[in-house]
Scaffold this motif. Structure first.
Motif, short mmCIF file in Angstrom:
data_model
loop_
_atom_site.label_atom_id
_atom_site.label_comp_id
_atom_site.label_asym_id
_atom_site.label_seq_id
_atom_site.Cartn_x
_atom_site.Cartn_y
_atom_site.Cartn_z
N GLU A 1 1.46 -2.23 32.46
CA GLU A 1 1.68 -0.64 32.48
C GLU A 1 3.01 -0.67 31.58
O GLU A 1 3.11 0.17 30.53
N ARG A 2 4.05 -1.27 32.47
CA ARG A 2 5.50 -0.90 31.76
C ARG A 2 5.59 -1.61 30.41
O ARG A 2 6.20 -1.04 29.40
N GLN A 3 4.72 -2.79 30.32
CA GLN A 3 4.65 -3.44 28.92
C GLN A 3 4.16 -2.62 28.01
O GLN A 3 4.55 -2.42 26.81
N SER A 4 2.88 -2.22 28.06
CA SER A 4 1.89 -1.43 27.13
C SER A 4 2.72 -0.02 27.08
O SER A 4 2.27 0.41 25.64
N LEU A 5 3.66 0.44 27.62
CA LEU A 5 4.15 1.84 27.41
C LEU A 5 5.62 1.87 27.28
O LEU A 5 6.22 3.08 27.06
N ALA A 6 6.13 0.72 27.07
CA ALA A 6 7.62 0.37 26.85
C ALA A 6 8.16 1.40 25.59
O ALA A 6 9.23 2.09 25.65
N ALA A 7 7.16 1.41 24.31
CA ALA A 7 7.87 2.07 23.39
C ALA A 7 7.82 3.50 23.56
O ALA A 7 8.46 4.29 22.73
N LEU A 8 6.94 4.07 24.68
CA LEU A 8 7.01 5.32 25.00
C LEU A 8 8.16 5.87 26.04
O LEU A 8 8.51 7.19 26.25
N GLU A 9 8.95 5.17 26.39
CA GLU A 9 10.08 5.43 27.33
C GLU A 9 11.11 6.44 27.02
O GLU A 9 11.38 7.44 27.77
N PRO A 10 11.45 6.58 25.58
CA PRO A 10 12.34 7.62 25.29
C PRO A 10 11.60 8.99 25.44
O PRO A 10 12.07 10.05 25.59
N VAL B 1 7.11 2.04 16.42
CA VAL B 1 6.53 2.85 17.39
C VAL B 1 7.81 3.35 18.18
O VAL B 1 7.97 4.46 18.54
N ALA B 2 8.53 2.50 18.62
CA ALA B 2 9.82 2.65 19.37
C ALA B 2 10.76 3.48 18.67
O ALA B 2 11.32 4.50 19.11
N ALA B 3 11.06 3.19 17.47
CA ALA B 3 12.01 3.93 16.62
C ALA B 3 11.43 5.30 16.47
O ALA B 3 12.12 6.28 16.54
N TRP B 4 10.20 5.53 16.17
CA TRP B 4 9.47 6.80 16.12
C TRP B 4 9.53 7.61 17.26
O TRP B 4 10.12 9.03 17.28
N CYS B 5 9.09 7.17 18.60
CA CYS B 5 9.26 7.83 19.66
C CYS B 5 10.82 8.10 20.14
O CYS B 5 11.02 9.02 20.74
N GLY B 6 11.65 7.52 19.72
CA GLY B 6 13.04 7.81 20.02
C GLY B 6 13.86 8.67 18.80
O GLY B 6 15.03 8.96 19.14
N ALA B 7 13.05 9.16 17.88
CA ALA B 7 13.66 9.99 16.94
C ALA B 7 13.90 11.37 17.35
O ALA B 7 14.57 12.19 16.54
#
Length: 261
Positions: free
Chosen positions: A8-17, A89-95
């Protein structure tokens, strides 16, 4: 705190922000500092709605597909660390804001957009990998943003135990606007579920309904303390930035972990 299982940590890592912003009580990560540079790139997820002229979908079917598609893209293995979509995805979620832009497609245009990286749900909605809004491919740029409104339908009662995204009963939203909002809600709901120790797969296919005014008022009254609202009612809100259709700060919809909760 973070999702309990390594997978789960791997699949949702981009959503951490996103977790740091929507459920800070459940994560030890500080919310990222966001530089709202007016000259910087505006990132958004294109959400392509299939609305055929002869046989258009019901709004409920379309919105449920939109909610599922946005979340499916974010939890796809290609959005995990090392995946081809992770950086985007990570850049977008962290924006700072999870912007989405809904566009309408039909016939050949719908078929063409299947070649653009993304995830399609129910042959009704394709969520595309997010990126700068001024760098979308031609297949997407040529699609219309307007013309997404559909006539109301009368969906069945939601089965107990199914997650629900409740639309604000007091705010008018076009179908395209609502599609973006329920996509936000599915991501927020899955994030809170995961970071509070449950399985995000449990909310992968939420129902979408319009809330009663009484329920809406009850949930909104609890949102001053998001942790208690989650603990008592299993709800998490979407607050709109106010770029289109509604005033800034408007709660456009509320995700609830289970019907009857």
């Amino acid at each position: 705190m973070s999702p309990s299982e390594p997978g789960e940590r791997q699949s949702l890592a981009a959503l951490e922000p996103l977790a740091a912003r929507v459920c800070p009580w459940a994560t030890d990560r500080a919310a990222p500092e966001v530089d709202e540079d007016p000259d910087g790139p505006v990132r958004a997820m294109p959400v392509i709605l299939r609305i055929e002229r002869q046989e258009p979908p019901t709004p409920t079917a379309l919105l449920e597909a939109a909610a599922a598609a946005a979340l499916a893209l974010c939890t796809d293995e290609r959005s995990a660390p090392g995946g081809e979509w992770y950086d985007a995805v990570a850049a977008w979620c962290g924006a700072g804001r999870i912007r989405k832009l809904a566009r309408r497609a039909r016939t050949a245009h719908w078929r063409a957009v299947q070649d653009v990286p993304g995830v399609t749900v129910s042959e009704l909605v394709r969520a595309l990998v997010p990126g700068p809004v001024d760098e979308v491919p031609h297949e997407v740029r040529r699609l219309q943003i307007g013309g997404t409104d559909l006539p109301d339908d009368a969906p069945a009662r939601v089965d107990d135990g199914r997650p629900v995204i409740w639309l604000n009963p007091r705010v008018e939203q076009s179908t395209g606007k609502a599609a973006a909002q329920v996509g936000h809600a599915s991501m927020i709901l899955a994030t809170v579920v995961a970071w509070t120790g449950s399985d995000p797969a449990d909310v992968a296919a939420p129902a979408v309904r319009t809330a009663s005014e009484a329920d809406w008022d009850t949930w909104c009254a609890a949102l001053d303390d998001p942790e208690k609202a989650w603990a008592r009612y299993g709800v998490a809100p979407v607050r709109d930035a106010g770029f289109t259709e509604v005033a800034p700060g408007t709660v456009t919809c509320i995700g609830q972990v289970a019907a009857g909760g």
